[in-house]
Design an enzyme around this catalytic site. Structure first.
Site, short mmCIF file in Angstrom:
data_model
loop_
_atom_site.label_atom_id
_atom_site.label_comp_id
_atom_site.label_asym_id
_atom_site.label_seq_id
_atom_site.Cartn_x
_atom_site.Cartn_y
_atom_site.Cartn_z
N ASP A 285 0.89 -1.11 -0.02
CA ASP A 285 0.00 -0.03 -0.01
C ASP A 285 1.00 1.27 0.01
O ASP A 285 2.00 1.05 0.33
CB ASP A 285 -1.04 -0.17 1.22
CG ASP A 285 -1.86 1.15 1.35
OD1 ASP A 285 -2.49 1.74 0.35
OD2 ASP A 285 -1.84 1.95 2.50
N THR B 17 -0.12 4.88 1.22
CA THR B 17 -0.10 5.55 2.58
C THR B 17 0.01 4.90 3.72
O THR B 17 -0.76 4.07 3.97
CB THR B 17 -1.74 6.11 2.54
OG1 THR B 17 -1.82 6.93 1.06
CG2 THR B 17 -1.56 7.39 3.41
N ASP C 26 -1.43 -0.81 6.06
CA ASP C 26 -1.71 -0.27 7.51
C ASP C 26 -2.98 0.06 7.77
O ASP C 26 -3.33 0.53 9.19
CB ASP C 26 -0.74 0.92 7.76
CG ASP C 26 -1.18 2.08 7.06
OD1 ASP C 26 -1.75 1.99 5.92
OD2 ASP C 26 -0.99 3.09 7.58
#
Length: 717
Positions: A409, A411, A605
């Site tokens: 991912d 961000t 996250d």
């Protein structure tokens, strides 16, 4: 009792489980009903608890050793060429060497070996043959035969009794086997206790007290258990942070190496999060407690480590399948050995048949086979915890070694996940006025980037106005009136809609890697743009280069717009990426990669990453992210950067290499040891394996497997 999915950090009662069979859970210590091994506490405490089983085995060993030493001397003297006889009649009681040996061996076998006979009996009752089945049969046969030969020699033929009038007895073999197995148990129990050293070291970090600030400003030290969320605590220089929370007043640098594995202290200022059990530097600060007790990060780490240490790796299935048939096969080999020596062996045939059958039973230890995987997993998981790599289950640790594709991912994984205002670009009005008008309008917006702009204006002390009109344009931005001026803040599509783009007007995007341009128009004229940046984590470029060097394919997935994704990918040298991807899209892309035969790890996250983390062969959650992501991932990186993946990969490779070494040793040991004990070398070299040496080899095999696993404590990550 079924195994609970979570291991409590603190419990009113201690539960015990088997390292080889984690599904076995008992309220009190004792032997495992399946393998006979000593059960271990599921919950590790900071204080080193005395192991009652170890104390019992140690006592039995020393007493047995004291009685076995003279017994072995009696047996060895004739082998050295000396004649040893003893025939006494004391008040009608005949005392001779076999009876002396009987008197010395009986306490050793019956009392010293009683725990083994208990487990031998349970293995029969539970129909779960294990190492104690073989030990009980071997020592029982040798001792039982010798007792009969000593107390009723007349039932044996004269050819077996020899010149002494007694058949050969094997009390020294039965006693020595018992003593050596006791020694093996003592060494094994001590070594197994060291596998929990990593958890105990983490628990030792927890401070005992906290300095509580009262409403009136008073301070007092209170037990850590009395601290509640929301209370204010003072942390002085050199002290440990008592619980997880947020720094309110003051500044300091905190050593978080025991949690993250990173040795460089981390600077902390107001609003920074602080982690319980980390060590404060030279500064003093006041913090607000947020997570206490079993909710702290340290407590959750201990919980995850304990849970992972009791999980089973897929490679364990091989050992389980072999162990299921191992003991019956060994018993069959022992029976064949006995019959073959009795029918075809040299004189004394019965003696040779008995000794070799007992040697086969004793040397074949399935314990080493069963310990090969769980011991390495326990130590490996503990080593990972010390390096900030939390393994949720053993399967993830095993599969990570085979991963060839890493999906990341953007961000919060590649970037810090904390957007902040960067530079202005091509502002046709004063920069502060551009920011003031944009922030005034953004005050009414709920978009995540709006808070960044408002906070930036507040940090510069700008006086914001209340918008007189406000209108949100979905997917484009916002419009309104501020101080009598028509203000539009958003993307290029909004600028076009507002008529702010004039022919020949040059617009600079001012985009840094991870930056998002936000265009501003006043009274229908483009006046410049702001750049909101989500900066790359400092370790990201080096980590990606190292992962590529390992031959791992990198794919970036992000829900951000394509322009931002392309900028990030170019800066990091990522060739494959997908932008504007919804959570379902990430899930489908991972399935597509798996359909191509790739072994996929997913690092993320956020809540939106949870489905993809669960779908991947190995889910890797950033410890700086959400609890949902951490629950979905099989591995959690406490510090939350990609260097943790490199550590996890090295740990996986080292642990699996250690497991293969253990399994190889256990298989080869039995493949070589059993035939030798059966006597295959006798026709060629005249060599036979004494049951005593078989017992020593059996104990050594288990201890060597544990010792090899303990080497993982020092592996460099």
């Amino acid at each position: 009792m079924a195994l609970e999915p979570d291991v409590p950090v603190a419990s009113s009662r201690t539960e015990y489980t088997c390292p080889m069979h984690p599904e076995i859970v008992r309220p009190a210590p004792g032997p495992c009903p399946i393998c006979g091994m000593t059960l271990e506490p599921r919950t590790i405490t900071a204080s080193t608890q005395e192991n009652p089983e170890l104390a019992d085995m140690t006592g039995r060993f020393w007493v047995s050793l004291a009685l076995t030493a003279p017994l072995m001397a009696i047996a060895m003297i004739p082998m050295l060429g000396y004649k040893l006889t003893l025939d006494l009649d004391i008040n009608g009681v005949l005392i001779n060497l076999p009876r002396v040996e009987f008197a010395l061996a009986t306490p050793v076998v019956v009392w010293g070996g009683w725990p083994f006979f208990q487990r031998f009996w349970r293995s029969l009752v539970n129909r779960s043959p294990n190492m104690f089945t073989l030990i009980g049969m071997g020592t029982g046969v040798a001792y039982g035969y010798s007792v009969v030969a000593t107390l009723a020699p007349q039932i044996f033929s004269e050819s077996l009794r020899g010149m002494t009038g007694y058949p050969d007895v094997y009390f020294e073999a039965a006693a020595a086997i018992t003593t050596l197995v006791l020694l093996g148990q003592v060494v094994e129990l001590r070594a197994r206790g060291r596998t929990s050293a990593a958890i105990r070291a983490l628990l030792d970090l927890t401070p005992q007290t906290a300095r509580l600030l009262g409403p009136d400003g008073s301070e007092k030290d209170v037990p850590l258990a009395q601290v509640k969320p929301g209370e204010r605590l003072r942390v002085r220089p050199g002290e440990k942070v008592p619980v997880d929370g947020v720094l309110l007043e003051g500044r300091s640098a905190i050593d978080e190496s025991m949690i993250t594995g990173e040795s460089i202290p981390v600077e902390k200022s107001p609003e920074s999060k602080v982690i319980g059990a980390t060590i404060n530097g030279t500064g003093s600060f006041v913090m607000r407690a947020e997570r206490v007790g079993s909710d702290t990060l340290l407590a959750r780490i201990v919980q995850l480590v304990g849970q992972a240490q009791r999980s089973r790796a897929p490679i364990q299935r091989l050992a389980d399948r072999v162990a299921k048939w191992f003991v019956p096969i060994v018993v069959a080999v022992a029976v064949i050995t006995f019959v073959a020596w009795w029918l075809f062996g040299p004189q004394p045939r019965l003696g040779h048949a008995l000794v070799n059958a007992v040697a086969v039973l004793i040397i074949a230890c399935p314990c080493a086979l069963g310990l090969a995987t769980p011991m390495a997993i326990m130590v490996g998981v503990g080593r990972g915890a010390r390096a900030g790599v939390l393994i949720k289950n053993a399967e993830a640790l095993e599969i990570l070694e085979k991963v060839d594709t890493l999906v990341v991912d953007k961000t919060g994984t590649l970037t810090e996940g904390k957007p902040q205002l960067g530079s202005y670009s091509q502002a046709f009005v004063d920069d502060p006025e551009l920011l003031r008008l944009a922030a005034s309008l953004e005050r009414a917006s709920e978009h995540p980037l709006a808070r960044v702009i408002v906070d930036a204006a507040a940090s510069q002390g700008l006086q914001l106005s209340n918008p007189e009109e406000f209108h949100s344009v979905t997917g484009k931005g916002i419009k309104g009136v501020v101080d009598g001026k028509r203000v539009a803040v958003g993307n290029m599509a909004l600028m076009a809609e507002a008529g702010a783009l004039k022919p020949g007007m040059g617009i600079s995007y001012g985009r840094a890697p991870g930056g998002t341009p936000i265009f501003v128009a006043i009274n229908g004229n483009y006046v410049g743009n702001l750049v909101v940046e989500d900066r790359l984590k400092y370790s990201t470029p080096d980590a990606l280069r190292a992962l590529k060097a390992l031959g791992i394919r990198i794919v970036m997935l992000t829900g951000d717009n394509r322009a931002v994704a392309e900028s990030i990918a170019k800066a990091l040298g990522i060739d494959e990426f997908e932008a504007e991807v919804l959570p379902e899209g990430k899930l489908e892309i991972i399935r597509k990669l798996q359909g191509q035969g790739r072994v996929v790890a997913m690092a993320g996250d956020g809540i939106n990453d949870a489905p993809a983390l669960a779908q991947a062969d190995v889910g890797i959650a950033m410890g700086t992210g959400t609890d949902v992501a951490m629950e979905s991932g099989g591995i959690t990186l406490v510090k939350g950067d990609l260097t943790g993946i490199l550590r996890a990969r090295k740990l996986s490779q080292a642990t699996m290499r250690n497991i293969r070494q253990n399994l190889f040793f256990a298989f080869v040991y039995n493949a070589i040891g059993v035939p030798i004990a059966a006597g295959v070398l006798y026709p060629f070299f005249g060599l036979l394996l004494s049951p005593i040496f078989a017992a020593a080899a059996m104990s050594f095999s288990s201890v060597s497997v544990i010792a090899n696993a303990l080497r993982l404590r020092n592996v460099k990550l």
